[in-house]
Design an enzyme around this catalytic site. Structure first.
Site, PDB file in Angstrom:
ATOM      1  N   SER A  15       0.829  -1.212   0.000  1.00 30.14           N
ATOM      2  CA  SER A  15       0.000   0.000   0.000  1.00 30.14           C
ATOM      3  C   SER A  15       0.866   1.266   0.000  1.00 30.14           C
ATOM      4  CB  SER A  15      -0.988   0.001   1.171  1.00 30.14           C
ATOM      5  OG  SER A  15      -0.312   0.060   2.398  1.00 30.14           O
ATOM      6  N   MET A  88      10.776  -7.054   4.408  1.00 31.17           N
ATOM      7  CA  MET A  88      10.967  -7.775   5.666  1.00 31.17           C
ATOM      8  C   MET A  88      12.339  -8.426   5.819  1.00 31.17           C
ATOM      9  SD  MET A  88       8.197  -6.994   7.011  1.00 31.17           S
ATOM     10  CE  MET A  88       7.984  -7.990   8.479  1.00 31.17           C
ATOM     11  N   HIS A 107       8.821   2.768   9.234  1.00 30.20           N
ATOM     12  CA  HIS A 107       8.615   1.833  10.344  1.00 30.20           C
ATOM     13  C   HIS A 107       7.370   2.246  11.131  1.00 30.20           C
ATOM     14  CE1 HIS A 107       9.814  -1.168  13.259  1.00 30.20           C
ATOM     15  NE2 HIS A 107       9.460  -0.306  14.202  1.00 30.20           N
TER      16      HIS A 107
HETATM   17  C1  GRF Z   1       4.022  -0.625   6.806  1.00 31.44           C
HETATM   18  O1  GRF Z   1       3.077  -0.421   7.814  1.00 31.44           O
HETATM   19  C2  GRF Z   1       5.410  -0.284   7.263  1.00 31.44           C
HETATM   20  O2  GRF Z   1       5.443   0.558   8.353  1.00 31.44           O
HETATM   21  C3  GRF Z   1       6.012  -1.601   7.663  1.00 31.44           C
HETATM   22  O3  GRF Z   1       5.390  -2.547   6.824  1.00 31.44           O
HETATM   23  C4  GRF Z   1       4.117  -2.081   6.408  1.00 31.44           C
HETATM   24  C5  GRF Z   1       4.036  -2.285   4.944  1.00 31.44           C
HETATM   25  O4  GRF Z   1       2.749  -2.095   4.443  1.00 31.44           O
HETATM   26  N1  GRF Z   1       7.432  -1.537   7.555  1.00 31.44           N
HETATM   27  P1  GRF Z   1       2.489  -2.052   2.882  1.00 31.44           P
HETATM   28  O5  GRF Z   1       3.098  -3.322   2.278  1.00 31.44           O
HETATM   29  O6  GRF Z   1       3.114  -0.814   2.335  1.00 31.44           O
HETATM   30  O7  GRF Z   1       0.985  -2.056   2.733  1.00 31.44           O
END
Ligand code: GRF
Length: 187
Positions: A15, A88, A107
């Site tokens: 997202s 990740m 983060h």
């Molecule tokens: C986000 O909330 C970010 O803070 C964390 O992982 C999430 C990723 O969400 N590091 P998306 O894949 O961008 O929807």
């Protein structure tokens, strides 16, 4: 203005990738998203790369020297800036050295509080008053580089992990573009 060729690293929903694609279509936004790298073929976020015709690449982090492969792809696409958006995996020191002060991460907490995973459950357990998000430069230590922008909200007694994630991500969609504008305005 010459836009910086940027690679977004993802692992999941994407997202934030979608949001950055949206912002980068504005002529005055400093980056162009030229590449998306995912460490998972299951990452839903790849749909946005496909939809907006952005080159994308899956990287198998189980193979030896996979970071060298990443470096080669980045060079091939002339990437000068990297955004980690829900990626990740830890980034290797060699990649950090090649892109000094050119890699940023988002983060879901008010760093230095709650580095690492499971931020929302730990925040609830700790009875935190505030939640938020941080955009920071990436260095060798997990979630420890200099902060560029933080945004916060008050946690209330009805909040659970789902609502904390929702409130945090709403702030992320403002924080990430603002941080990018801030970085390149100062350059
Ligand atoms: C986000 O909330 C970010 O803070 C964390 O992982 C999430 C990723 O969400 N590091 P998306 O894949 O961008 O929807």
């Amino acid at each position: 203005m010459v836009k910086k060729k940027t690679c977004i690293f993802i692992s999941g929903q994407g997202s934030n990738l979608k949001n950055l694609i949206f912002h980068s279509r504005d002529n005055s936004f400093p980056i162009k998203i030229s590449l998306v790298i995912s460490n998972s073929k299951k990452a839903k976020g790849i749909q946005y790369a496909k939809k907006y015709k952005i080159p994308y690449f899956f990287i198998n982090t189980k193979i030896k020297n996979y970071e060298n492969k990443i470096l080669l792809i980045l060079k091939k696409h002339k990437i000068s800036f990297i955004c980690l958006a829900g990626y990740m995996k830890m980034i290797s020191n060699s990649l950090i050295k090649s892109y000094q002060k050119k890699i940023v991460n988002i983060h879901p907490s008010l760093l230095p509080k709650f580095k690492g995973l499971n931020t929302f459950s730990r925040m609830l357990k700790n009875r935190e008053i505030k939640g938020g998000c941080t955009v920071h430069f990436v260095n060798e230590k997990l979630d420890s580089g200099n902060t560029i922008i933080q945004k916060e909200f008050f946690i209330n007694s009805e909040d659970d992990e789902r609502t904390l994630k929702y409130k945090t991500q709403k702030l992320e969609y403002r924080a990430f573009p603002e941080a990018i504008i801030k970085i390149f305005r100062n350059n």
